[in-house]
Every structure is written in C-alpha cells, then in structure tokens.
Scaffold this active site. Sequence first.
Site, PDB file in Angstrom:
ATOM      1  N   CYS A  31       0.786  -1.239   0.000  1.00  0.00           N
ATOM      2  CA  CYS A  31       0.000   0.000   0.000  1.00  0.00           C
ATOM      3  C   CYS A  31       0.816   1.285   0.000  1.00  0.00           C
ATOM      4  O   CYS A  31       0.488   2.194  -0.777  1.00  0.00           O
ATOM      5  CB  CYS A  31      -1.061  -0.003   1.089  1.00  0.00           C
ATOM      6  SG  CYS A  31      -0.669  -0.928   2.542  1.00  0.00           S
ATOM      7  N   ARG A  73       7.723 -10.917   4.792  1.00  0.00           N
ATOM      8  CA  ARG A  73       7.516 -10.633   6.209  1.00  0.00           C
ATOM      9  C   ARG A  73       8.289 -11.662   7.003  1.00  0.00           C
ATOM     10  O   ARG A  73       8.229 -12.844   6.693  1.00  0.00           O
ATOM     11  CB  ARG A  73       6.023 -10.717   6.575  1.00  0.00           C
ATOM     12  CG  ARG A  73       5.202  -9.661   5.889  1.00  0.00           C
ATOM     13  CD  ARG A  73       3.731  -9.771   6.244  1.00  0.00           C
ATOM     14  NE  ARG A  73       2.969  -8.824   5.441  1.00  0.00           N
ATOM     15  CZ  ARG A  73       1.645  -8.739   5.427  1.00  0.00           C
ATOM     16  NH1 ARG A  73       0.939  -9.552   6.191  1.00  0.00           N
ATOM     17  NH2 ARG A  73       1.038  -7.853   4.669  1.00  0.00           N
ATOM     18  N   GLN A  93       0.772 -11.145  -3.187  1.00  0.00           N
ATOM     19  CA  GLN A  93      -0.649 -10.887  -2.981  1.00  0.00           C
ATOM     20  C   GLN A  93      -1.315 -10.524  -4.303  1.00  0.00           C
ATOM     21  O   GLN A  93      -0.686  -9.942  -5.176  1.00  0.00           O
ATOM     22  CB  GLN A  93      -0.833  -9.705  -2.027  1.00  0.00           C
ATOM     23  CG  GLN A  93      -0.329  -9.971  -0.623  1.00  0.00           C
ATOM     24  CD  GLN A  93      -0.428  -8.723   0.228  1.00  0.00           C
ATOM     25  OE1 GLN A  93      -0.023  -7.640  -0.183  1.00  0.00           O
ATOM     26  NE2 GLN A  93      -0.989  -8.869   1.415  1.00  0.00           N
ATOM     27  N   ASP A 150      -3.071  -8.035  -4.817  1.00  0.00           N
ATOM     28  CA  ASP A 150      -3.379  -6.833  -4.050  1.00  0.00           C
ATOM     29  C   ASP A 150      -3.908  -5.725  -4.953  1.00  0.00           C
ATOM     30  O   ASP A 150      -3.532  -5.649  -6.127  1.00  0.00           O
ATOM     31  CB  ASP A 150      -2.086  -6.361  -3.370  1.00  0.00           C
ATOM     32  CG  ASP A 150      -2.363  -5.466  -2.179  1.00  0.00           C
ATOM     33  OD1 ASP A 150      -3.534  -5.348  -1.787  1.00  0.00           O
ATOM     34  OD2 ASP A 150      -1.391  -4.897  -1.648  1.00  0.00           O
ATOM     35  N   HIS A 161      -5.498  -1.417  -4.507  1.00  0.00           N
ATOM     36  CA  HIS A 161      -5.998  -0.338  -3.665  1.00  0.00           C
ATOM     37  C   HIS A 161      -6.898   0.542  -4.498  1.00  0.00           C
ATOM     38  O   HIS A 161      -6.520   0.948  -5.595  1.00  0.00           O
ATOM     39  CB  HIS A 161      -4.827   0.448  -3.072  1.00  0.00           C
ATOM     40  CG  HIS A 161      -4.020  -0.397  -2.143  1.00  0.00           C
ATOM     41  ND1 HIS A 161      -2.933  -1.118  -2.569  1.00  0.00           N
ATOM     42  CD2 HIS A 161      -4.198  -0.693  -0.833  1.00  0.00           C
ATOM     43  CE1 HIS A 161      -2.454  -1.810  -1.548  1.00  0.00           C
ATOM     44  NE2 HIS A 161      -3.199  -1.579  -0.485  1.00  0.00           N
ATOM     45  N   LYS A 195     -13.717  -3.141   8.089  1.00  0.00           N
ATOM     46  CA  LYS A 195     -13.289  -4.082   7.050  1.00  0.00           C
ATOM     47  C   LYS A 195     -14.251  -5.252   6.925  1.00  0.00           C
ATOM     48  O   LYS A 195     -15.003  -5.565   7.842  1.00  0.00           O
ATOM     49  CB  LYS A 195     -11.891  -4.612   7.363  1.00  0.00           C
ATOM     50  CG  LYS A 195     -11.828  -5.421   8.647  1.00  0.00           C
ATOM     51  CD  LYS A 195     -10.497  -6.124   8.795  1.00  0.00           C
ATOM     52  CE  LYS A 195     -10.460  -6.901  10.106  1.00  0.00           C
ATOM     53  NZ  LYS A 195      -9.231  -7.647  10.309  1.00  0.00           N
ATOM     54  N   HIS A 233      -8.206  -1.171   0.773  1.00  0.00           N
ATOM     55  CA  HIS A 233      -7.271  -2.289   0.556  1.00  0.00           C
ATOM     56  C   HIS A 233      -8.138  -3.498   0.247  1.00  0.00           C
ATOM     57  O   HIS A 233      -9.087  -3.753   0.981  1.00  0.00           O
ATOM     58  CB  HIS A 233      -6.485  -2.629   1.813  1.00  0.00           C
ATOM     59  CG  HIS A 233      -5.763  -1.482   2.444  1.00  0.00           C
ATOM     60  ND1 HIS A 233      -4.415  -1.314   2.307  1.00  0.00           N
ATOM     61  CD2 HIS A 233      -6.204  -0.470   3.228  1.00  0.00           C
ATOM     62  CE1 HIS A 233      -4.052  -0.244   3.003  1.00  0.00           C
ATOM     63  NE2 HIS A 233      -5.109   0.292   3.571  1.00  0.00           N
TER      64      HIS A 233
END
Length: 648
Positions: A344, A373, A391, A393, A395, A475, A521
Amino acid sequence: MAQISLTFPDGNIRQYPAGTTAAEVALSIAPGLAKKAISASVNGAHVDLQWPITADAKIAIHTMADDAQALELIRHDCAHIMARAVQDIWPDVKVTIGPVRDYGWFYDFDRAEPFTPEDLGAIEARMKQIINARDPVKTEVWDRARAIAYYEDRGEPFKVELIARIPEGEDLRMYWHGPWQDLCRGPHLAHTGQVPADAFKLTHVAGAYWLGDATRPMLQRIYGLAFKNRDDLKAHLTMLEEAAKRDHRKLGREMELFHIQDEAPGMVFWHPNGWTIYRGLEDYMRRRLMRAGYKEIKTPQVVDRVLWEKSGHWEAYRENMFIVEVDEDGAREKRINALKPMNCPCHVQVYNQGLKSYRDLPLRLAEFGSCHRYESSGSMHGLMRVRGFTQDDAHIFCTEDQIEGECADFLGLLSSVYRDLGFDKFDIKLSTRPEVRVGSDEVWDKAETALAKAIEMAGYSYTINPGDGAFYGPKLDFKLTDAIGREWQCGTFQADFNLPVRLGAEYVGEDGAKHHPVMMHRAILGSFERFIGILIENYAGKLPFWLAARQVVVASIVSDADPYVHEIVDALRKAGLRAEADVRNEKINYKVREHSVGKVPVILAIGMKEVEERTVSLRRLGDNITTSVPMQTAVMTLTAESLPPDQR
RNA sequence: GCCCUUAUAGCUCAGCUGGUAGAGCACCUGAUUUGUAAUCAGGGGGUCGGGGGUUCGAGUCCCUCUGGGGGCACCA
C-alpha cells in the site's frame, strides 16, 4: 410454594413448583423420557437435569438423539473425566480449564514433566475405569470465599485465579464426578457411565499459554476427540486420514510442484509444474481485474526505511520486516532499506504522481505484489504461512460516497472468482470501529453503513464483529469453505482513512479544494502461495483441467507407436494444451499408475490399434473406463475443456 | 518466539541396552515390446542436519545451533 409455568416445544404449558429440576419435569411427562433425558434447554440455555428452574420458561428436554446437546455433554464430561484421571495418576498436577472444542475437547494442566504418548494410554485406561464406575455427577452453587478457600487449601492456584476473573454476582458452580471436583459452568451428564467408553480418544499433547497469554506460564494441553458411538469416532479418524492425504506439502512433493529448503525457510522454490499452476492462476486473475476496471502496476521490493517510517509500519512492524543494509561508499551511515511487507505505501506513491481530480476517482491500482515478512519460526506452515509471498493486491482510491459502489463491485468480482475456482460457499464478516481509531464518527458511520448496505444489496448475509476493525477503518473478511468443510480466510476489503493522510494522498474536489481520498485495501485470493495450497487441498491434487500443470500424457503401449504419439503431442501443444509424451520402455499399467498418482487429468494410451485407426484411447483421472476417440476429436474436445472459466 | 517432538540414501522408513549403516520405491544398466494403477535381473548411491562434548569407540548418550512436525502466541 410458588408455581411456575413451563412451555414445551409443542406449545403445551404445564405448572410446576418453583425450583423443580429438569429431571423432575422429564419424569412428570413419562418415565421413559426421564430415563433417556440427558439435559434440558431452559429459555435456550443448555442446563443439566439437576438445574432448579425458578421462573416461567420455555423448556425442552434433550436425549442422546439431540446431537448438538449430546455431543457437548459427552465432550465436556470427557474433559472432566480426563482431568480426574490425570489427577488420580499424578496427584500433584494442577488443573486449569478444559473446554469443548471442534470434535472433542482439551484440558490444560500445569505439570513439571510433559505428558508422553504412553501417559496418554494410561490416562485413557483410567478414564475408561471412571466411565465404567458410573460415578454420579453432582453440582452445587458455592460462594466465592468458600470456593477460593477450598482451592487455596488444595493448592490449585489456577482455579483461584479463575474465580477472581469471574464477574461478581455470577454463581460459582461446583461439579463432582464421583469424588473428583471441578469449578465449571456446566452442564454435565447425570453420571460418568453416560459417556460412551469406546467413542473417545486422546490425540496429542501440546504446550499452551495460561489464558492464551504469551507472558504467562506454558501449560501442558491434552487434546481429545469424543463422539456418541464408536462408528462416529472411527469415521472421524478416517476423515482425518483422508485430510492428511490431501496435505499440500505431501502432494506438492509428489506432484513436483515446489519445495522449501533450510537456506530459505518460508520461501518457495516453484518447480515447473507448480509454476504452471501459479501462472495459470495469475493470468486468470489478471484478466478478471482488467475486466473489472483495475490498472496493473509494479512497485519496488526494496524501499528506504524513510517511507516505512512515514507510513507507520516501521514503528509497528519493524520486528517483522526484512532489513537490507547498504554500505554506500563514503556514506557516514549505512542506508537502511526494508523488503516491502505490503504494497500500500508504494501504491500511494504511484497515486501521488501528478495532481488527481475527483474525476480520476475511483482509481483502482492492482499489483501482484511480492512481499516479505519475517514471520515467527513457529508460525510457518508449508505454503499456508510463508515469509515470501505474492498478494493479488489492489488499492481503490475513492471518495466516501463511492465506498458502497466499490464494495458492491468487489463482492460481485470476489464471488465470481471463488465460484470459478470451485468454492461456492463463503462467509462474510464485518468488523466495526474499535475503541482506538482515527477518523471522525461521521466517516465511520458512513463507511460501516456503506459496507453493510452493499452486502445486503448483493443478497449475502454477514456477521458483525463489533470493535474488531482496524484502527484506520472498518473491514470485511471473506472466509471460504473447502471440499472437506474447512474454512479459509482469503478475501478482504478494508477501508483506510489513515494512510492517505499520512502519506499525503489528495485530490481536487468539485469544490476546487483538496481532499484526502479513502483507500480501500482489497484482495481476493490473499496470497498466491497460500491460495494454491488451499486449491491443492481442496481438490486433493486433482486440479481442474484448465489449471492442471500437465493436462495430457500420451503414453505408448508399443514402441512402434512412438511416432504417432509424438504426432499427437504436437497436435495437442499446437492447440495450446500442456501435453507430454511417455514413450519409455514400460508397460502401459506402469505408465497409467505413475501418471494417475501424478494426478494427470487425461491419459491417452496409444497401441497399434490406435495407430491404424488414427484414434486415441482416452482415460480420465479417477475413472477406470477408457474410450476410443478419433485423434482430431480428442484434440478439439480437450482444447475446449482447457479454457479457463472466464473464457468459456 | 514458547512447549513438546523430530532430523538416517531422491522419497518412505528400519537400525535393541553405544562397537564405524539396511529395506522398499526412485535412479542407472541389461533383458523384455508390453492394452489401462507398479515386468524381471543386475548396479551405483548415505558417515547418519551443522557444531561441540562424554567415551578406547556414537547414527545410538549429553549440550548447542539450524530446519521440519503438532499446538500456543503472532498474522499490518
């Protein structure tokens, strides 16, 4: 004595003296029922037969035929019987808590020496003796002082602490299973003999922190399984064996999909077969995202700590970030970078290039973002929990007013993707504002309502987790259910009122003033690594044709057929199929077995008959029937079948 | 990270109370040309996760590190 009226499930109402127990109620209906009764529900609360009923209520008497109640009681009594067995054998062991869970129960003990597998056998044997003794179960309500004094006297500090944690005013119930006593909210069966002696099993021992708190002592937890009868237990054990056969770590090795090795714990080495699946999934997701109006980007993996400080991750998650130090020539200090743990902040950097107008919103930036991570050593698990992952992912930068529409679109996309990938059932959880949060209440109101409304409009149900939202916004979490009933949290849709402000994302509104966009997200698969693990387990390795790494193996029966085998493979490959020839000097039985074990969906066996007729003998994984088809027909049929679901 | 457990050929696993490693599959070679879940024979391959210690001697005992497994904690 005061009378109370009890309403039965059939609507009947009867009068009883106040303080009547459920056992007495059952007896008043029929002696047979009294004999079979195991517990009761009073105004929906599950209570044992000795429970005195003091006010008007709805009541239902339960027997062993009521699965939910019967299993709860059996498992709960098992926990007590096990704890008693443990203290019978080792009187110095301290007891703590032992709840019902999943298909059984666990009980945590404080003991210097850990339990061994042999210990479990001894405990089981003692449990059976207790069950066969048919010891009565008794209960009493005690006052706190008496209970605390009792446990202090017996040297049970964990029980004393538990009592202190029970809210004032709540009754403390004591239960006795024969001579053994435990603090418990119940309910329980009437005597230990009601627990089936041949339908439970102690499965394993593990450490567990007292009260789930890592700063408290580690206790020894014993897990057990219990059912109503021996067959149910056996069926469950068989199911566990079946689940173990699906283990993606085992199948990953057998199908030559990937490996992980010591030098890179938690990082995946994808092999050709595994990478084919990965790319198939990625290509599919890319098409879906493009069609849904996302723009794909790619951002750096190594980024200066300065950005992570700005985003707040450095402070909150530094411990879990991979740090990269660079010693630049002449530099006073080493430059410190971090491998990105999430995408992000980088996406905001892309957003921040150039002035944005409200006309640019919603802006949907997607990235197959490779993240790292530093997960704690004990948490890693095959592909399911790794240190390096990618991911799906994206946004979405939008206004508060656009949240609902974006959420609705996302729900449509997510459900369609899940369906395409073979998951028809998923649950939605809405997590709302926590105590500590950023953003005004009006913004939270708006966002929470928008999410809820979008779900309702789409016709899905959801559960609310009050206060479980992130500090930066509410969320949605999406949990899908796999073929053997396990749940996996994969998708997420999170509003963020914080990061756009911290990282200075703005747009010029209709009013000509600058505003911060909301950032959503969102992910559908979560991580490719984990999702592929889930796919492997869901399909037990037998992936749908379009995703299978090797779709077709063309196997010769005699070597004279080899040229024709190669001709077929060429034709299949030309049609875009992943086909391989197997012309090894082996019997067809051997080849069929090997490729079946390797989960190849289609095997074409080729002997002289096929060569002469220009056909193939087609066999599908799982079937032991073969069909003879003209070669061109087979190519056409398989080509059609190989289309991904979104291209059919 | 914590508790327990585990680490022997590519894979699955055997190796009693300490005396320098075995099997099946896989692999290689040869024979066999085979009709839908493992053809036969022969051969090569490990110093027992790394390091340290005890011992005349350790895969086997002890310590430690690393990885795996089962849980707990964690999971932006």
